[in-house]
Scaffold this motif. Structure first.
Motif, short mmCIF file in Angstrom:
data_model
loop_
_atom_site.label_atom_id
_atom_site.label_comp_id
_atom_site.label_asym_id
_atom_site.label_seq_id
_atom_site.Cartn_x
_atom_site.Cartn_y
_atom_site.Cartn_z
N PRO A 60 -26.33 -29.40 -63.79
CA PRO A 60 -25.86 -30.02 -65.05
C PRO A 60 -25.92 -29.06 -66.23
O PRO A 60 -25.28 -29.31 -67.26
CB PRO A 60 -26.81 -31.21 -65.23
CG PRO A 60 -28.05 -30.83 -64.47
CD PRO A 60 -27.58 -30.03 -63.31
N GLU A 61 -26.68 -27.97 -66.12
CA GLU A 61 -26.79 -27.04 -67.24
C GLU A 61 -25.48 -26.31 -67.54
O GLU A 61 -25.32 -25.74 -68.63
CB GLU A 61 -27.89 -26.00 -66.96
CG GLU A 61 -27.64 -25.07 -65.80
CD GLU A 61 -28.08 -25.63 -64.46
OE1 GLU A 61 -28.16 -24.85 -63.50
OE2 GLU A 61 -28.35 -26.85 -64.39
N TYR A 62 -24.54 -26.34 -66.56
CA TYR A 62 -23.25 -25.68 -66.77
C TYR A 62 -22.16 -26.66 -67.22
O TYR A 62 -21.00 -26.30 -67.26
CB TYR A 62 -22.79 -24.98 -65.49
CG TYR A 62 -23.64 -23.79 -65.11
CD1 TYR A 62 -23.47 -22.56 -65.74
CD2 TYR A 62 -24.61 -23.89 -64.12
CE1 TYR A 62 -24.24 -21.46 -65.40
CE2 TYR A 62 -25.39 -22.79 -63.77
CZ TYR A 62 -25.21 -21.59 -64.41
OH TYR A 62 -25.98 -20.50 -64.06
N LEU A 63 -22.53 -27.89 -67.52
CA LEU A 63 -21.57 -28.91 -67.94
C LEU A 63 -21.70 -29.14 -69.44
O LEU A 63 -22.80 -29.06 -70.02
CB LEU A 63 -21.82 -30.23 -67.20
CG LEU A 63 -21.82 -30.17 -65.66
CD1 LEU A 63 -22.09 -31.55 -65.09
CD2 LEU A 63 -20.51 -29.62 -65.13
N ASP A 64 -20.56 -29.46 -70.07
CA ASP A 64 -20.60 -29.75 -71.51
C ASP A 64 -20.93 -31.22 -71.73
O ASP A 64 -21.25 -31.96 -70.80
CB ASP A 64 -19.29 -29.34 -72.18
CG ASP A 64 -18.09 -30.09 -71.62
OD1 ASP A 64 -18.28 -31.14 -70.96
OD2 ASP A 64 -16.94 -29.64 -71.82
N PHE A 65 -20.82 -31.68 -72.97
CA PHE A 65 -21.20 -33.07 -73.29
C PHE A 65 -20.24 -34.09 -72.69
O PHE A 65 -20.55 -35.28 -72.63
CB PHE A 65 -21.26 -33.25 -74.81
CG PHE A 65 -19.95 -33.05 -75.51
CD1 PHE A 65 -19.11 -34.11 -75.77
CD2 PHE A 65 -19.54 -31.78 -75.89
CE1 PHE A 65 -17.90 -33.93 -76.41
CE2 PHE A 65 -18.31 -31.58 -76.53
CZ PHE A 65 -17.50 -32.66 -76.80
N ASN A 66 -19.03 -33.63 -72.22
CA ASN A 66 -18.09 -34.52 -71.53
C ASN A 66 -18.24 -34.45 -70.01
O ASN A 66 -17.39 -34.96 -69.29
CB ASN A 66 -16.66 -34.15 -71.92
CG ASN A 66 -16.33 -34.51 -73.35
OD1 ASN A 66 -16.75 -35.56 -73.85
ND2 ASN A 66 -15.59 -33.63 -74.04
N SER A 67 -19.30 -33.82 -69.54
CA SER A 67 -19.56 -33.65 -68.11
C SER A 67 -18.50 -32.79 -67.42
O SER A 67 -18.26 -32.93 -66.23
CB SER A 67 -19.67 -35.01 -67.40
OG SER A 67 -20.73 -35.77 -67.91
N VAL A 68 -17.86 -31.91 -68.18
CA VAL A 68 -16.85 -30.99 -67.64
C VAL A 68 -17.44 -29.59 -67.63
O VAL A 68 -18.10 -29.19 -68.60
CB VAL A 68 -15.56 -31.03 -68.50
CG1 VAL A 68 -14.54 -30.02 -67.98
CG2 VAL A 68 -14.96 -32.42 -68.48
N PRO A 69 -17.23 -28.82 -66.54
CA PRO A 69 -17.78 -27.46 -66.50
C PRO A 69 -17.25 -26.61 -67.66
O PRO A 69 -16.08 -26.70 -68.04
CB PRO A 69 -17.28 -26.92 -65.16
CG PRO A 69 -17.05 -28.14 -64.32
CD PRO A 69 -16.59 -29.19 -65.28
N THR A 70 -18.10 -25.80 -68.20
CA THR A 70 -17.72 -24.93 -69.32
C THR A 70 -16.88 -23.76 -68.82
O THR A 70 -16.96 -23.37 -67.65
CB THR A 70 -18.99 -24.40 -70.01
OG1 THR A 70 -19.78 -23.68 -69.05
CG2 THR A 70 -19.78 -25.52 -70.61
N GLY A 71 -16.07 -23.20 -69.71
CA GLY A 71 -15.23 -22.06 -69.35
C GLY A 71 -14.10 -22.48 -68.42
O GLY A 71 -13.57 -23.59 -68.49
N PHE A 72 -13.75 -21.57 -67.50
CA PHE A 72 -12.69 -21.84 -66.52
C PHE A 72 -13.29 -22.56 -65.32
O PHE A 72 -13.51 -21.98 -64.26
CB PHE A 72 -12.00 -20.54 -66.09
CG PHE A 72 -11.20 -19.89 -67.18
CD1 PHE A 72 -9.93 -20.33 -67.49
CD2 PHE A 72 -11.73 -18.83 -67.90
CE1 PHE A 72 -9.19 -19.74 -68.50
CE2 PHE A 72 -11.00 -18.23 -68.91
CZ PHE A 72 -9.73 -18.69 -69.21
N GLY A 73 -13.54 -23.85 -65.50
CA GLY A 73 -14.08 -24.65 -64.41
C GLY A 73 -15.48 -24.28 -64.00
O GLY A 73 -15.93 -24.65 -62.91
N GLY A 74 -16.18 -23.55 -64.84
CA GLY A 74 -17.55 -23.14 -64.51
C GLY A 74 -17.62 -21.94 -63.59
O GLY A 74 -18.69 -21.66 -63.01
N ILE A 75 -16.52 -21.18 -63.44
CA ILE A 75 -16.50 -20.02 -62.55
C ILE A 75 -17.34 -18.90 -63.16
O ILE A 75 -17.15 -18.52 -64.33
CB ILE A 75 -15.06 -19.54 -62.31
CG1 ILE A 75 -14.25 -20.62 -61.59
CG2 ILE A 75 -15.04 -18.25 -61.51
CD1 ILE A 75 -12.79 -20.27 -61.40
N ASN A 76 -18.27 -18.36 -62.37
CA ASN A 76 -19.07 -17.21 -62.77
C ASN A 76 -19.57 -16.50 -61.52
O ASN A 76 -19.17 -16.84 -60.41
CB ASN A 76 -20.25 -17.65 -63.68
CG ASN A 76 -21.08 -18.76 -63.06
OD1 ASN A 76 -21.48 -18.68 -61.89
ND2 ASN A 76 -21.35 -19.82 -63.83
#
Length: 309
Positions: free
Chosen positions: A61-77
């Motif tokens: 969950p630490e990679y999700l924003d306040f809308n429960s959507v992954p940050t950046g490009f789908g959370g790719i890292n």
């Protein structure tokens, strides 16, 4: 018996005409490479996901924003190669890798069951004809007209939840998949049992089992091989479709179909979730179809030659 052995050796020399000829087989090569990649991914799914320290069940969950959507490009890292799922933050690469194991396992195992039943029933119907042929042919017609999807949905509601769902899917897909193979085998058996080599083998004292095993079965193997390359992706697609409808693999087991079903709900805000499971399903079925088309094209000149001989 000695005469049968002589004829058998002659038949083996003639059977070289059913081998796959060389030629333009780029489709077979490309398709085989695609299939091999997914097979390796499925076998070593744990090792691949361990590289990044992920699995299909841990949430991030630490990679999700306040809308429960992954940050950046789908959370790719670097830790999550395909990104993360919305709402829960599951690693998509782990879902694709472990889902490949589920899809390939169910697809191959159910095809083996269908192939065994289809060969046995089709050869019995085609070789013995008469009452056996009429009875088995009508049984095939019943299975062809049976509403498989409705039965699968109803069965999922009846079978206890603790029953292994992969085994249930294998049994259902395998049991309902044999009629198409049986019809093909029956037609080939009806033709091959009247060919000169089969007639000569019976005249020389060969039994029914010998004729079926040594004369008829090897001559239909190339056609069955082509058919199998189309059956496996069909079973994989059926498993994905059932999981998409919610009657396939149960959560939290990774499944491409269920991942696609969940991704559809988030496609407007996070299209990456739909991209990777959908692409994996497409590529795997595409690879099998490439191999099947290549084998069919390669065997076609031999089939024409045999028909005119």
């Amino acid at each position: 018996m000695r005469r049968v052995g002589v004829f058998r050796s002659r038949y083996k020399r003639d059977s070289s005409s059913v081998t796959v000829p060389t030629g333009n087989n780029s489709g077979i090569i490309i398709g085989s490479i695609i299939i091999a990649i997914f097979v390796i991914l499925a076998i070593f799914a744990d090792a691949f996901t361990a590289i990044t320290g992920n699995n299909p069940y841990d949430e991030h969950p630490e990679y999700l924003d306040f809308n429960s959507v992954p940050t950046g490009f789908g959370g790719i890292n670097f830790q999550h190669w395909f990104g993360l799922t919305p709402l829960r933050g599951l690693d998509i690469f782990a879902i694709v890798a472990h889902g490949a194991r589920v899809s390939l396992g169910i697809g191959v195992a159910s095809t083996i069951i269908s192939l065994f039943l289809g060969i046995v029933i089709g050869m019995i119907a085609g070789y013995f004809s008469g009452f056996a042929d009429a009875l088995l042919s009508r049984t095939m017609d019943v299975f062809f007209g049976f509403p498989f999807l409705i039965f699968a949905i109803a069965l999922s509601a009846v079978v206890p939840q603790d029953f292994p769902r992969p085994l249930l899917l294998i049994l259902v897909l395998g049991f309902f998949g044999w009629p198409s193979i049986a019809r093909l085998v029956r037609a080939q058996t009806l033709t091959l049992k009247s060919r000169n080599f089969a007639v000569a083998s019976r005249v020389m004292g060969a039994g029914t089992w010998h004729v079926l095993r040594e004369q008829i079965m090897p001559n239909m193997m190339p056609l069955l091989l082509v058919n199998v390359t189309f059956l496996i992706p069909g079973r994989i697609g059926a498993e994905a479709a059932l999981s998409f409808l919610g009657v396939g693999m149960n959560p939290p087991s990774p499944s491409w179909g269920r991942a696609i079903a969940e991704a559809v709900q988030w496609v407007l805000v996070d299209p990456w979730y739909l991209l990777f499971p959908g692409t994996a399903l497409f590529l795997l079925t595409f690879g099998f179809n490439l191999v099947g088309d290549g084998l069919a094209s390669a065997l076609q000149p031999r089939a024409k030659k045999a028909a005119t001989a």
